[in-house]
Design an enzyme around this catalytic site. Structure first.
Site, PDB file in Angstrom:
ATOM      1  N   ARG A   1     -14.900  12.726   8.476  1.00 29.63           N
ATOM      2  CA  ARG A   1     -13.610  13.346   8.830  1.00 29.63           C
ATOM      3  C   ARG A   1     -13.272  14.478   7.874  1.00 29.63           C
ATOM      4  O   ARG A   1     -12.745  15.509   8.273  1.00 29.63           O
ATOM      5  CB  ARG A   1     -12.501  12.283   8.792  1.00 29.63           C
ATOM      6  CG  ARG A   1     -12.552  11.319   9.966  1.00 29.63           C
ATOM      7  CD  ARG A   1     -11.667  10.117   9.698  1.00 29.63           C
ATOM      8  NE  ARG A   1     -10.290  10.485   9.448  1.00 29.63           N
ATOM      9  CZ  ARG A   1      -9.447   9.779   8.689  1.00 29.63           C
ATOM     10  NH1 ARG A   1      -9.838   8.650   8.130  1.00 29.63           N
ATOM     11  NH2 ARG A   1      -8.213  10.177   8.516  1.00 29.63           N
TER      12      ARG A   1
ATOM     13  N   SER B   1      -8.022   3.792   9.063  1.00 31.75           N
ATOM     14  CA  SER B   1      -8.652   3.847   7.741  1.00 31.75           C
ATOM     15  C   SER B   1      -7.884   2.976   6.735  1.00 31.75           C
ATOM     16  O   SER B   1      -8.469   2.141   6.040  1.00 31.75           O
ATOM     17  CB  SER B   1      -8.684   5.312   7.294  1.00 31.75           C
ATOM     18  OG  SER B   1      -9.025   5.420   5.951  1.00 31.75           O
TER      19      SER B   1
ATOM     20  N   ASP C   1     -15.477   2.669   6.901  1.00 30.78           N
ATOM     21  CA  ASP C   1     -14.414   3.630   6.583  1.00 30.78           C
ATOM     22  C   ASP C   1     -14.933   4.700   5.634  1.00 30.78           C
ATOM     23  O   ASP C   1     -14.603   5.878   5.789  1.00 30.78           O
ATOM     24  CB  ASP C   1     -13.191   2.923   5.982  1.00 30.78           C
ATOM     25  CG  ASP C   1     -12.132   3.933   5.582  1.00 30.78           C
ATOM     26  OD1 ASP C   1     -11.660   4.652   6.484  1.00 30.78           O
ATOM     27  OD2 ASP C   1     -11.814   4.048   4.392  1.00 30.78           O
TER      28      ASP C   1
ATOM     29  N   HIS D   1       0.847  -1.188   0.000  1.00 27.15           N
ATOM     30  CA  HIS D   1       0.000   0.000   0.000  1.00 27.15           C
ATOM     31  C   HIS D   1       0.880   1.233   0.000  1.00 27.15           C
ATOM     32  O   HIS D   1       1.802   1.351   0.806  1.00 27.15           O
ATOM     33  CB  HIS D   1      -0.898   0.022   1.246  1.00 27.15           C
ATOM     34  CG  HIS D   1      -1.747   1.255   1.307  1.00 27.15           C
ATOM     35  ND1 HIS D   1      -2.949   1.360   0.655  1.00 27.15           N
ATOM     36  CD2 HIS D   1      -1.539   2.450   1.917  1.00 27.15           C
ATOM     37  CE1 HIS D   1      -3.450   2.560   0.855  1.00 27.15           C
ATOM     38  NE2 HIS D   1      -2.616   3.249   1.617  1.00 27.15           N
TER      39      HIS D   1
ATOM     40  N   LYS E   1      -8.891  -1.420   5.450  1.00 24.60           N
ATOM     41  CA  LYS E   1      -9.055  -1.884   4.063  1.00 24.60           C
ATOM     42  C   LYS E   1      -8.030  -2.964   3.735  1.00 24.60           C
ATOM     43  O   LYS E   1      -8.330  -3.918   3.022  1.00 24.60           O
ATOM     44  CB  LYS E   1      -8.936  -0.690   3.098  1.00 24.60           C
ATOM     45  CG  LYS E   1     -10.165   0.221   3.176  1.00 24.60           C
ATOM     46  CD  LYS E   1      -9.995   1.512   2.422  1.00 24.60           C
ATOM     47  CE  LYS E   1      -9.141   2.498   3.146  1.00 24.60           C
ATOM     48  NZ  LYS E   1      -9.169   3.876   2.745  1.00 24.60           N
TER      49      LYS E   1
HETATM   50  N1  URA Z   1      -5.840   7.226   2.939  1.00 25.92           N
HETATM   51  C1  URA Z   1      -6.860   6.521   3.486  1.00 25.92           C
HETATM   52  O1  URA Z   1      -7.260   5.494   2.952  1.00 25.92           O
HETATM   53  N2  URA Z   1      -7.387   6.968   4.634  1.00 25.92           N
HETATM   54  C2  URA Z   1      -6.979   8.086   5.270  1.00 25.92           C
HETATM   55  O2  URA Z   1      -7.491   8.417   6.306  1.00 25.92           O
HETATM   56  C3  URA Z   1      -5.924   8.807   4.677  1.00 25.92           C
HETATM   57  C4  URA Z   1      -5.374   8.356   3.509  1.00 25.92           C
END
Ligand code: URA
Length: 440
Positions: free
Chosen positions: A168, A183, A161, A82, A187
């Site tokens: 947010r 967050s 999320d 990621h 995932k």
């Molecule tokens: N990328 C994400 O997936 N979530 C965040 O909160 C910030 C960057």
């Protein structure tokens, strides 16, 4: 349990237990906790932070709010990567086939670009015919056959999320390290891989602008991954300068292909070498040094490029463009961005370089805007290079000539020139494991 009490507890700096966190995530997704109460809770987290136990509990609750992908239908060790996002970051296109060529499996879900950062799915879709939406069976079949598949995020992955992120975004609570870690890692855990390599970008083109914040985020994410039973490592890499020379979708695929042939730019090659060898290390393929040698070998013998072409074919794409990148559709117009003065380039505001490329049509303003696959920028001069007045800094590509003026102005504003050469920055700053932070 009452949300009011949980907000007060967090506001007062106390830690919530597993049940309390699970309650607030589940009830929020079910619509039983209003946005104003969740906003208050998020703001309390912003100021009070969260313990390691709390971030793990929240990540698991958010991950389990939707589908948990089961990749057991794919043989072998599945390793994910990621990136926290950057400009010119085409590393997935390079390291996914490298890792597959070395015998680990890459079953990866990637995102689209938004704002100044690009997305792997858009880059892949610049390959004629290539599908990034596959059924579960097709996805597994491609990985089992070619060792690698990269598709768009499908199904109902971490819906909590999506809801929390939207909140947010409008309550000034995006830049909270524990909330970002929750967050991202929710995932990643839902995506079902065995191990996770995190590429935490740092600098002017990154989400995290300082090394200190990047290391803090990396430590939180590594701890969540490891506590959830996944082998997890993070690298902190430089995003104070665009990665490689090409920005824009098909332009980045072309640069990825060159890198897989061993002819890529030095910065991109070095970063990919680190990322790919750490992925292989996580997948148990050997020591870091052994993994590095394997990476070099599959580039030199062409196996990595073959894996990219095989994935492209298996996902319905025309691999002729991989074997001959001249076959990519070209933008009808080009424009040279020339230096206004002589001097060394000492700084490139990387976010602005990404915005200039998006202004040419390579990126999207909103999630629903269209994209021009051939648009973008080829950078000729980067930090450390000396440039004569009038010399070309970059070539821009677009399908409408009128896009050049504003994009070139933006690009020029991003480039700082001085009479003295700037000190070279590191490409990889640190490696974060559950045991330690190793600075380079
Ligand atoms: N990328 C994400 O997936 N979530 C965040 O909160 C910030 C960057």
């Amino acid at each position: 349990m009452r949300m009011y009490d949980l907000i007060m507890k967090k506001r007062n700096g106390e830690a919530l237990n597993h049940q309390e966190i699970q309650y607030l995530v589940e009830e929020y997704v079910a619509g039983n906790i209003p946005d104003y109460q969740m906003s208050a809770f998020l703001m309390a987290v912003y100021f009070q932070g969260m313990t390691e136990e709390e971030t793990l509990a929240m990540t698991l609750a958010v991950a389990h709010s939707g589908d948990m992908v089961d990749l057991s239908g794919i043989e072998g060790t599945k390793v994910d990567k990621h990136s926290t996002g950057g400009v010119g970051d085409k590393t997935t296109l390079i390291i996914a086939p490298i890792v597959a060529a070395c015998g680990a499996k890459v079953a990866k879900m990637s995102g689209r670009g938004l704002g100044h950062t690009g997305g792997t799915v858009d880059k892949l879709e610049s390959i004629p015919g290539l599908r990034t939406t596959l059924t579960r069976e097709e996805f597994f079949e491609v990985v089992n056959k070619t060792g690698v598949s990269v598709i768009g995020q499908s199904g109902n992955l971490a819906p909590a999320d999506k809801k929390l992120y939207a909140l947010r975004d409008v309550t000034a609570t995006v830049d909270s390290i524990p909330l970002i870690a929750v967050s991202i890692m929710s995932k990643k855990l839902a995506a079902g891989n065995d191990c996770i390599l995190l590429d935490v970008k740092t600098g002017s083109g990154a989400f995290m602008k300082t090394l200190e914040d990047s290391v803090a985020l990396a430590k939180e994410m590594v701890s969540i991954g490891e506590n959830a039973g996944k082998r997890t490592v993070a690298l902190i890499t430089n995003m104070d300068i665009p990665l490689g020379h090409n920005i824009g979708n098909s332009l980045e695929v072309i640069e990825a292909v060159e890198t897989l042939k061993g002819n890529g730019p030095q910065d991109l090659t070095v970063v990919c070498m680190h990322l790919a060898s750490n992925m292989l290390y996580l997948a148990g393929k050997g020591t870091l040094d052994e993994c590095k040698s394997m990476v070099k070998e599959v580039i030199a013998n062409g196996k990595a490029l073959e894996h990219l072409a095989a994935m492209v074919r298996a996902q319905g794409g025309d691999d002729a463009v991989i074997w001959d990148t001249q076959k990519f559709a070209k933008a009808p117009y080009s424009y040279e961005v020339c230096a206004k003065e002589s001097g060394y380039i000492t700084f490139m505001d990387t976010e602005s370089c990404g915005i200039a490329s998006a202004m040419l049509g390579a990126g999207r303003e909103t999630k629903d805007s269209g994209i021009d696959f051939a648009a973008g920028i080829i950078i000729h001069k980067k930090v450390g290079d000396y440039v004569e007045k009038g010399e070309s800094l970059a070539t821009m590509y677009a399908s409408r000539e009128e896009l050049f003026e504003a994009a070139a102005k933006r690009y020029l504003s991003a480039v700082t020139q001085k009479s003295i050469r700037a000190e070279e920055e590191k490409l990889v700053y640190a490696r974060v494991t559950k045991e330690q932070v190793e600075y380079f």
